[in-house]
Scaffold this active site. Sequence first.
Site, PDB file in Angstrom:
ATOM      1  N   ASN A 163      41.071  97.875  30.513  1.00 50.22           N
ATOM      2  CA  ASN A 163      42.354  98.574  30.413  1.00 50.22           C
ATOM      3  C   ASN A 163      42.926  98.347  29.010  1.00 50.22           C
ATOM      4  O   ASN A 163      43.877  97.592  28.806  1.00 50.22           O
ATOM      5  CB  ASN A 163      43.316  98.086  31.502  1.00 50.22           C
ATOM      6  CG  ASN A 163      44.561  98.932  31.606  1.00 50.22           C
ATOM      7  OD1 ASN A 163      44.856  99.755  30.742  1.00 50.22           O
ATOM      8  ND2 ASN A 163      45.306  98.725  32.678  1.00 50.22           N
ATOM      9  N   GLY A 184      57.444 101.432  30.579  1.00 50.05           N
ATOM     10  CA  GLY A 184      56.774 100.136  30.677  1.00 50.05           C
ATOM     11  C   GLY A 184      57.483  99.090  29.836  1.00 50.05           C
ATOM     12  O   GLY A 184      57.624  97.935  30.256  1.00 50.05           O
ATOM     13  N   TYR A 224      50.432  94.659  25.613  1.00 49.12           N
ATOM     14  CA  TYR A 224      50.812  93.248  25.648  1.00 49.12           C
ATOM     15  C   TYR A 224      50.626  92.578  24.290  1.00 49.12           C
ATOM     16  O   TYR A 224      51.448  91.746  23.889  1.00 49.12           O
ATOM     17  CB  TYR A 224      50.070  92.508  26.763  1.00 49.12           C
ATOM     18  CG  TYR A 224      50.538  92.972  28.115  1.00 49.12           C
ATOM     19  CD1 TYR A 224      51.858  92.771  28.517  1.00 49.12           C
ATOM     20  CD2 TYR A 224      49.688  93.642  28.985  1.00 49.12           C
ATOM     21  CE1 TYR A 224      52.317  93.217  29.737  1.00 49.12           C
ATOM     22  CE2 TYR A 224      50.138  94.089  30.224  1.00 49.12           C
ATOM     23  CZ  TYR A 224      51.454  93.876  30.581  1.00 49.12           C
ATOM     24  OH  TYR A 224      51.907  94.326  31.793  1.00 49.12           O
TER      25      TYR A 224
END
Length: 174
Positions: free
Chosen positions: A136, A109, A143
Amino acid sequence: MQNIAIKRVTLDDITVLQKIGRETFFETFSNSNSEENMQQYLEDGFSVKKLREELGNRDSEFYFAVHDEYVIGYLKLNYGRSQTELKNEASLEIERIYVLQKYQGKKIGQILYEKAIQIAHDKQVKYVWLGVWEQNLRAINFYKKNDFIEFDRHIFKLGNDAQTDIMMKKNITI
């Protein structure tokens, strides 16, 4: 994990894109959503017709993460009018970063994210933004770790279920 290649997706890759899209979405969200809503979203959101339109859009790009010739994740980016909400020429939207469950925790990712940021720099946008489901937590933390901050919320429809996404952005220094 070493030897990860990032490959731009073309129309020739549509079957593989459909497979990885459905598989990663199901792995990520099936435990938290009804079977009916999941099935509807997988059929509609990853239909060949829809994917063909997305791949044909000059303001959207898909990239595969490939390990030993096997696609293990993917990234979808949108620019300009193709962005799902903001539609700002000075921004880039990360619409999707998904990695197969068995490859999570191996920095795939992060590699896809870094590709998105490289493209943001190349396109000289002022910021990158995205929406992430409020439940999530793994993605939200990912992030945040990459310096995104919350700036708004929006509704994402999964079948007949209206879910709240946290909208996050990161300023890009040119």
